[in-house]
Write an enzyme that holds these catalytic residues in place. Structure first.
Site: not given
Length: 324
Positions: A48, A257, A228, A116
């Site tokens: 998540g 994340d 980058g 899912f």
């Protein structure tokens, strides 16, 4: 001051099948398909987008508030996150649905059969931000990541109405969203996060040019994979920061994340965009070098050593003040 991180809460159930799916398919009988596979292993990983980011912030010594919806099966996951400095008191617990779950079986050719289950994630639209802010204080930022679309829209609209600075990070939901929803999620954001492919998808689906996007957000942060990250904004000189050096890539899931967690952490410390990118890139390096989105660990000394290796002693010294 506080960081509110809103987004999906999920677990991943990953299995491996030793044969080939294609060998079990009878093309003439696909309308009667009924298959079962004996798998070799099972890995259950925490996932998540929101927990991934809050975990990363916790590794940097920062406490953030997780905003999302989960099921009653969230107890073990909650304990894990709280041990790593995450405030889970704002998580909405569904009375009827399990935590969102991704179930995937992969064969040696890389073919996958997956499902899912959104489950409790669909109840994220029931979460109001104001009571959370009343408890934890005015937010530095509210990051609105991929989640139940109605929940994302509600949180975005509430941020505008109440004057909370927010960060738009629609990521995985872009593929399933129309232009109108994407425009609503982005308009007025202090920051817009995406990877390079997603940035083009935003322009295509909204009908906006890159300049139009910058007219509507404060700063756009675009990750470029191994190249980058690029930071652009109206009145800002374009900044490109190279990825961390010495990285041995193993598994990319969750890298974005982690970058966001590092970037946000540096902003919270009062550092500028260049240092924020550097912190984000080093944190992302730890994720790409491990299997799983929350399986990495480091001491602050080890982290600063990687900062110095990639970006020099001055960068390490300025970041180190906040990690000490």
């Amino acid at each position: 001051m506080s960081l509110l991180i809103a987004g999906s809460i999920a677990t991943d159930h990953l299995m491996s099948f030793g044969g080939k799916f294609a060998d079990s398919l009878v093309v003439e009988q696909l309308d009667k398909l009924s298959l079962s596979f004996l798998v070799d292993d099972l890995e259950i990983r925490r996932g998540g987008v929101a927990p991934n980011m809050t975990f990363g912030l916790g590794c940097l010594g920062l406490t953030s508030v997780l905003v999302g919806a989960a099921g009653e099966d969230f107890a073990d996951y909650r304990s894990w996150l709280e041990r790593h400095g995450v405030d889970c008191s704002a998580v909405h617990i569904s009375e009827t649905r399990h935590t969102a779950r991704f179930v995937c079986t992969t064969d040696p050719t890389g073919a996958q059969i997956a499902s899912f289950y959104p489950g409790a994630m669909s109840e994220a639209r029931q979460i109001e931000l104001a009571p959370i802010v009343a408890r934890v204080g005015e937010p530095d930022f509210v990051l609105i990541g991929a989640d139940d679309p109605d929940g994302m829209l509600r949180h975005t609209q509430e941020c505008r109405q109440r004057g909370y600075p927010f960060i738009a990070d629609p990521s995985q939901q872009l593929a399933f969203s129309g232009g109108e929803l994407i425009r609503d999620l982005i308009e007025g954001a202090a920051y817009l996060f995406s990877n390079e492919y997603e940035s083009h998808m935003i322009e295509q689906k909204t009908g906006w040019s890159s300049d139009d996007v910058l007219d509507r957000v404060g700063v756009q942060v675009t990750t470029l994979g191994k190249d980058g990250v690029r930071v652009t904004g109206k009145g800002l000189e374009t900044l490109v920061v190279q990825a961390a050096s010495g990285v041995t890539a193993i598994e990319p899931t969750g890298v974005g994340d982690a970058f966001r967690a590092g970037f946000l952490g540096a902003l919270t410390w009062g550092l500028g965009h260049e240092r924020a990118c550097q912190v984000g890139c080093v944190l992302a390096a730890y994720v790409v070098e491990t299997v799983g989105t929350q399986e990495y660990s480091f001491t602050h000394a080890e982290f600063l050593a990687r900062v110095e290796e990639s970006y020099g002693a001055v960068a390490a010294a300025e970041i180190g003040v906040h990690l000490s």
